[in-house]
Design an enzyme around this catalytic site. Structure first.
Site, PDB file in Angstrom:
ATOM      1  N   ARG A  41      49.157  45.165  42.962  1.00  0.00           N
ATOM      2  CA  ARG A  41      48.115  44.888  43.955  1.00  0.00           C
ATOM      3  C   ARG A  41      48.697  44.570  45.335  1.00  0.00           C
ATOM      4  O   ARG A  41      48.103  44.910  46.354  1.00  0.00           O
ATOM      5  CB  ARG A  41      47.228  43.739  43.474  1.00  0.00           C
ATOM      6  CG  ARG A  41      46.246  44.198  42.395  1.00  0.00           C
ATOM      7  CD  ARG A  41      45.419  43.047  41.908  1.00  0.00           C
ATOM      8  NE  ARG A  41      44.290  43.509  41.110  1.00  0.00           N
ATOM      9  CZ  ARG A  41      43.467  42.702  40.475  1.00  0.00           C
ATOM     10  NH1 ARG A  41      43.638  41.389  40.544  1.00  0.00           N
ATOM     11  NH2 ARG A  41      42.468  43.182  39.787  1.00  0.00           N
ATOM     12  N   LYS A 218      35.055  44.729  21.792  1.00  0.00           N
ATOM     13  CA  LYS A 218      33.626  44.552  21.549  1.00  0.00           C
ATOM     14  C   LYS A 218      32.729  45.603  22.178  1.00  0.00           C
ATOM     15  O   LYS A 218      32.860  45.931  23.360  1.00  0.00           O
ATOM     16  CB  LYS A 218      33.193  43.189  22.117  1.00  0.00           C
ATOM     17  CG  LYS A 218      33.694  42.022  21.313  1.00  0.00           C
ATOM     18  CD  LYS A 218      33.224  40.754  21.965  1.00  0.00           C
ATOM     19  CE  LYS A 218      33.436  39.553  21.063  1.00  0.00           C
ATOM     20  NZ  LYS A 218      32.995  38.340  21.732  1.00  0.00           N
TER      21      LYS A 218
HETATM   22  C1  3PG Z   1      40.600  40.357  38.946  1.00  0.00           C
HETATM   23  O1  3PG Z   1      41.740  39.959  38.686  1.00  0.00           O
HETATM   24  O2  3PG Z   1      39.885  40.920  38.100  1.00  0.00           O
HETATM   25  C2  3PG Z   1      40.096  40.187  40.341  1.00  0.00           C
HETATM   26  O3  3PG Z   1      41.087  39.708  41.181  1.00  0.00           O
HETATM   27  C3  3PG Z   1      38.862  39.338  40.377  1.00  0.00           C
HETATM   28  O4  3PG Z   1      39.158  38.051  39.973  1.00  0.00           O
HETATM   29  P1  3PG Z   1      38.004  37.146  39.328  1.00  0.00           P
HETATM   30  O5  3PG Z   1      37.668  37.767  38.020  1.00  0.00           O
HETATM   31  O6  3PG Z   1      38.599  35.776  39.209  1.00  0.00           O
HETATM   32  O7  3PG Z   1      36.830  37.170  40.280  1.00  0.00           O
END
Ligand code: 3PG
Ligand code: MG
Length: 417
Positions: A41, A218
Site C-alpha cells: 500500500r 462463510k
Molecule cells: C483495510 O485494511 O481494509 C483498510 O485500510 C480499511 O481499514 P478498516 O477496515 O479499519 O476501516
C-alpha cells in the site's frame, strides 16, 4: 462513473503552489516491534504523491493505521514507520506532523494568503515541492463518524483534496468523505482511479467467459457478492467453507466440514439463477479430507460422494482442480477473491496452487483482491502474471457486490456541482 481526476487537474496547470491534501491508505501490516511486514500500500501511494510534487504542490498526506481510540494517541498508532518507508521510496525525508488539525491558524485567513498559498492559513508548514505526512487521522476526534466541523477544519487546510485511498473508499469518515464535501476542489487520485477502472473493466464490459472465484469460510459474509455475481458471471467458482455449503445444496454429504446448513436454500437459489442463464457453479467432484484441522493431519483424496461423517474437507481434489484450471485458462476475464483450500498447510494447498498457476498462465484479464488472496499470490510468486492486484480488502468486496463506495459517491456529486 464521472469523477474529477487529479491527473486532469495537474494537466490544467492549476496545481503549482497549491496546497494538496492526499488521503492515502497506508494501513499496512506490522510486526509487534512496529516493523512493516508488507508495504504494497505504501508503494501504491507513491505515484500520486510524486504527481503532486512534480506539479509543484505543497503536499500533505494522511492515512489511518489500525483502529485507534479517537483522542487517545498511543505510540503504537504512529505512522512513524510508514514515514520512514515512504521517505525511502520517495528518496527524500518525509517529516511526520502530529496534532495537525488544530495547529495554530489564528493569525492568517485564506483570502490574505491567496497569492501565496504556501504561507499556510493553518499551522501545517509545508512549502511547494515538499511533502509532510500528517499523523494517523483516526486519532482525531470525530474522524470515524465524519464529524462536520472536523471535516471543515481539514478542508480548510488545502486547496485541493485528493482521495487516493482505495482500501478505505468503503468508509465514510472525515478524511474519506467529509473533507471531500468542503475542500475547494475534490478529486480522485491515480490509484483510486486505476482500481475503479480495473474493476469496471472486469465486471462492466468483460471479455467472456467471465469466471469469478469466491472463496472463504462463510457464505453469509459473501452472500450479497454471490447473488450479484450470479447475474453476471459465466462460472462462479466457490471454495472453502462456501463450497461446502454449496455441496450440501447439491445433495452431497460433507461430514464435519465447515459449512452453514441454514444457508443451503440461498446457495440453491444462486445455483438456480446461474443455471437459468446457462451458467454454472462448478461443484467439486473430488476433495481432500482430514480427520482434524492441523498442518500434519494425514490428507486423503476422496470422491465428493464418499465423504464420511468424521471427515473435514480442507481442499478441492486434483480432478476438480484440473477441471477448474482448464476453465480459467479458457476464460476471457477472471475475478479472484479467496483461496479454495487451506493453502497455508502444504497437504491442502494443491487446489489454491493449481488455480493460482492457471490464472498466471491464462490469457484472461485477471483481477485479484483481499488479504488471503494476496498472500496466496505472493506464496506462488504470480504477482507479475495477474492483470491487476487490488489494494482493497473490504472495499474490493463492496465493489464486487455492485455497491457505489462512499468515496465515489461524494466525488461524483462534487463533479456534478
Ligand atoms: C483495510 O485494511 O481494509 C483498510 O485500510 C480499511 O481499514 P478498516 O477496515 O479499519 O476501516
Ligand atoms: Mg480491515
Amino acid at each position: 462513473m464521472k469523477v474529477l481526476r487529479f491527473a486532469e487537474v495537474c494537466a490544467s496547470g492549476f496545481v503549482a503552489n497549491k496546497r494538496v491534501f492526499i488521503r492515502a491508505d497506508l494501513n499496512v501490516p506490522q510486526a509487534d516491534d512496529g516493523r512493516i511486514t508488507e508495504d504494497t500500500r505504501i508503494r501504491a501511494s507513491v505515484p500520486c504523491i510524486q504527481m503532486a510534487l512534480e506539479a509543484g504542490a505543497a503536499v500533505m498526506v494522511t492515512s489511518h493505521l489500525g483502529r485507534p481510540t479517537e483522542g487517545e494517541f498511543k505510540p503504537a498508532d504512529s505512522l512513524a514507520p510508514v514515514a520512514k518507508r515512504l521517505g525511502e521510496l520517495l528518496g527524500r525525508e518525509v517529516p511526520l506532523l502530529a496534532n495537525w488539525v488544530n495547529a495554530d491558524c489564528s493569525s492568517n485567513d485564506r483570502s490574505a494568503s491567496s497569492n501565496d498559498s504556501s504561507a499556510s492559513p493553518s499551522g501545517v508548514q509545508v512549502q511547494p515541492g515538499q511533502v509532510v505526512l500528517l499523523e494517523n487521522c483516526r486519532v482525531n476526534k470525530g474522524e470515524k463518524k465524519c464529524d462536520d466541523s472536523l471535516s471543515q477544519k481539514m478542508a480548510s487546510l488545502c486547496d485541493i483534496f485528493v482521495h487516493d485511498a482505495f482500501g478505505t473508499a468503503h468508509r465514510a469518515e472525515g478524511t474519506t468523505y467529509g473533507i471531500a464535501k468542503y475542500a475547494p476542489i475534490a478529486c480522485a487520485g491515480p490509484l483510486l482511479a486505476a482500481e475503479i477502472d480495473a474493476i469496471s473493466q472486469a465486471l462492466a464490459n468483460p471479455k467472456r467467459p467471465l469466471a469469478a472465484i469466491v472463496a472463504g469460510s462463510k457464505v453469509s459474509t459473501k452472500l450479497t457478492i454471490l447473488k450479484s455475481l450470479a447475474n453476471n458471471v459465466d462460472q462462479l467458482i466457490v471454495g472453502g467453507g462456501i463450497a461446502n455449503t454449496f455441496m450440501l445444496a447439491a445433495g452431497l454429504k460433507i461430514g464435519k466440514s465447515l459449512a452453514e446448513p441454514d444457508l443451503v436454500d440461498e446457495a440453491k437459489a444462486v445455483m438456480a439463477v446461474m443455471k437459468a442463464r446457462g451458467a454454472e457453479v462448478p461443484i467439486p467432484t473430488d476433495v481432500v479430507c482430514a480427520k482434524t484441522f492441523a498442518a500434519d493431519a494425514p490428507a486423503t483424496i476422496k470422491r465428493a460422494t464418499d465423504v464420511s461423517d468424521d471427515d473435514m474437507i480442507l481442499d478441492i481434489g486434483p480432478e476438480t482442480a484440473a477441471k477448474l484450471a482448464a476453465q480459467l485458462k479458457a476464460a476471457g476475464t477472471i475475478v479472484w477473491n479467496g483461496p479454495v483450500g487451506v493453502f497455508e498447510f502444504a497437504a491442502f494447498e494443491n487446489g489454491t496452487k493449481t488455480i493460482a498457476h492457471a490464472i498466471a498462465e491464462s490469457k484472461a484479464f485477471s483481477i485479484a483482491g483481499g488479504g488471503d488472496t494476496l498472500a496466496a499470490i505472493a506464496k506462488y510468486g504470480i504477482e507479475k502474471q495477474v492483470g491487476y492486484i487490488s489494494t482493497g480488502g473490504g472495499a474490493f468486496l463492496e465493489v464486487l457486490e455492485g455497491k457505489t463506495l462512499p468515496a465515489f459517491e461524494i466525488l461524483m456529486k462534487r463533479a456534478q456541482s
